[in-house]
Design a protein around this motif. Structure first.
Motif, short mmCIF file in Angstrom:
data_model
loop_
_atom_site.label_atom_id
_atom_site.label_comp_id
_atom_site.label_asym_id
_atom_site.label_seq_id
_atom_site.Cartn_x
_atom_site.Cartn_y
_atom_site.Cartn_z
N VAL A 78 -9.81 0.59 9.49
CA VAL A 78 -9.38 0.71 8.19
C VAL A 78 -9.23 -0.58 7.33
N GLU A 79 -9.82 -0.87 6.80
CA GLU A 79 -9.76 -2.20 5.95
C GLU A 79 -8.62 -2.76 5.31
N GLY A 80 -7.36 -3.63 6.22
CA GLY A 80 -6.33 -3.47 5.74
C GLY A 80 -4.70 -3.06 6.42
N ALA A 81 -5.36 -2.60 7.34
CA ALA A 81 -4.39 -1.81 8.53
C ALA A 81 -3.95 -3.09 9.01
N GLU A 82 -2.75 -2.78 9.47
CA GLU A 82 -2.50 -3.56 10.71
C GLU A 82 -1.77 -2.94 12.10
N ALA A 83 -1.51 -1.53 11.93
CA ALA A 83 -1.33 -0.66 13.08
C ALA A 83 -1.31 0.47 12.84
N TYR A 84 -1.58 1.23 13.30
CA TYR A 84 -1.93 2.88 13.84
C TYR A 84 -0.83 3.52 14.12
N ALA A 98 -3.87 -3.03 15.09
CA ALA A 98 -4.52 -2.36 14.96
C ALA A 98 -6.32 -3.02 15.36
N ALA A 99 -5.85 -3.59 16.20
CA ALA A 99 -7.35 -3.93 16.97
C ALA A 99 -7.36 -3.27 18.24
N ASP A 100 -6.60 -1.97 18.19
CA ASP A 100 -7.04 -1.36 19.26
C ASP A 100 -7.73 0.08 19.12
N THR A 117 -4.17 14.21 14.44
CA THR A 117 -4.01 13.32 12.94
C THR A 117 -3.73 11.94 13.28
N VAL A 118 -4.95 10.33 12.70
CA VAL A 118 -4.05 9.49 12.54
C VAL A 118 -4.22 8.78 10.94
N ARG A 119 -2.87 7.69 10.74
CA ARG A 119 -2.52 7.28 9.79
C ARG A 119 -2.76 5.92 9.37
N ALA A 120 -3.33 4.69 8.68
CA ALA A 120 -3.60 3.15 8.89
C ALA A 120 -1.79 2.82 8.09
N ARG A 121 -0.74 2.04 8.60
CA ARG A 121 -0.01 1.35 8.17
C ARG A 121 -0.20 0.26 7.56
N ASP A 122 -0.11 -0.39 6.27
CA ASP A 122 -0.84 -1.47 6.07
C ASP A 122 0.57 -2.77 6.17
#
Length: 342
Positions: A78-84, A98-100, A117-122
């Motif tokens: 996901v663009e702008g994600a730093e972690a999931y 985010a690299a994983d 489910t998965v969520r992206a965090r900026d």
């Protein structure tokens, strides 16, 4: 003596009936404007984070049982994600950088259906919306100490500049194979169900040489030996400069009778946070540097031992391990002389 009357005190002014509604209307309009500015992120005095959009919902989410007690969950970047953050039902069960873009959810119950489910965090800590829900059912528990046989006839081909297609012959196991794990070098990068004998690995770089192996896993979490290595080079040209650290600085300092080389650099921009670097000294790998969850995003720093002799000139450069498991390009080389501070 006559009593002198006290001076009259004027009564407080009372707004006319026509003035009160006008004042209230002005207050109401002001409050509404402030509320709108707050909701839109105007005039908040923050660092501008509120003006950036939230990360989107992860797509391409899949879940496959890895054993009787594990499920492998994967998703697209996901663009702008730093972690999931990964959720089982409404409970957060894991968090990865985010690299994983993948995780093995462990400590599950055999013969049980689960939803993920998965969520992206900026970088500002804001969470985007949840992905679509995916389901997986763990197989029944078994008592088995025998791992599956190694996958046979492993083959592969490039599927464009950023993906490869791998195939193999099925492994054998008395209790059955639950999943196959695909490794790139020493890193697990993909997993498919035990009824599959092929997989497509994505997120690779053009013009880059990769080595893949496949292992089988059974319900008791026994893992087979690796099948034969598949070596492939993706087509195209590798832009090493785009994957190299930049703005490398080098100096030296003396402490406790010895000299140390001090480095700092800007991490390469790419998919996720860089957590591992290799430092080359005088043309040879000198040391590896591995960060944890607090990997630097703007500028990294590192100091290492260089010897006890002053006046020695060294050549140094740095490269990063990228999200696909390969090393990126080297930074520009810098020279530093012990005892001179630079």
């Amino acid at each position: 003596m006559r009593d002198v009357p006290a001076p009259a005190v004027p009564a407080p002014a009372i707004p006319s009936p026509t003035r009160v509604p006008r004042v209230l209307r002005r207050c109401a309009l002001l409050c509404a404007a402030l509320a709108l500015a707050s909701s839109c992120g105007w005039g908040t005095g923050d660092d501008g984070a509120s003006s950036r959009p939230l990360p989107g919902a992860p797509t391409g989410v899949t879940a496959e049982a890895g054993s009787a007690t594990t499920v492998h969950v994967m998703w697209n970047a996901v663009e702008g994600a730093e972690a999931y953050e990964v959720y089982r039902g409404g409970t957060r069960v894991d968090e990865v950088p985010a690299a994983d873009r993948m995780v093995d959810v462990t400590r599950l119950r055999p013969s049980t259906a689960y939803a993920f489910t998965v969520r992206a965090r900026d970088a500002d800590g804001r969470l985007g919306p949840r992905s679509r829900e995916v389901r997986a059912t763990t197989p029944a528990a078994v008592t088995d100490d025998t791992p599956p046989t190694r996958p046979g006839d492993t083959r592969g081909r490039a599927a464009g500049a950023r993906a490869v297609r791998l195939t193999w012959a099925a492994s054998n196991n008395e209790q059955g194979v639950v999943s196959y794990d695909i490794h790139q070098g020493g890193t697990k990068v993909h997993s498919v169900g035990g009824d599959r004998t092929s997989a497509q690995v994505t997120g690779l770089r053009p013009g880059t040489r990769y080595t893949f192996t496949v292992r089988a896993r059974d319900a008791a979490d026994n893992v087979s030996p690796a099948g034969a290595a598949v070596r492939l080079t993706t087509p195209g040209s590798d832009d090493a400069e785009a994957t190299a650290p930049t703005a490398l600085r080098a100096s030296s300092h003396r402490a406790d009778g010895a000299y140390y080389i001090d480095l700092s650099w800007v991490p390469p921009r790419g998919d996720g946070v860089i957590t591992e670097y290799q430092i080359e000294l005088d043309g040879r790998a000198a040391t590896s540097l591995v960060y944890g969850d607090e990997a630097p995003r703007e500028r990294a720093e590192y100091s290492f031992y260089a010897g006890i002799q002053a006046g020695v000139t060294h050549r140094v450069r740095v490269r990063a391990r990228l999200s696909d498991g390969t090393w990126g390009g080297f930074s520009a080389e810098r020279k530093v002389t012990t005892g001179t501070g630079g």
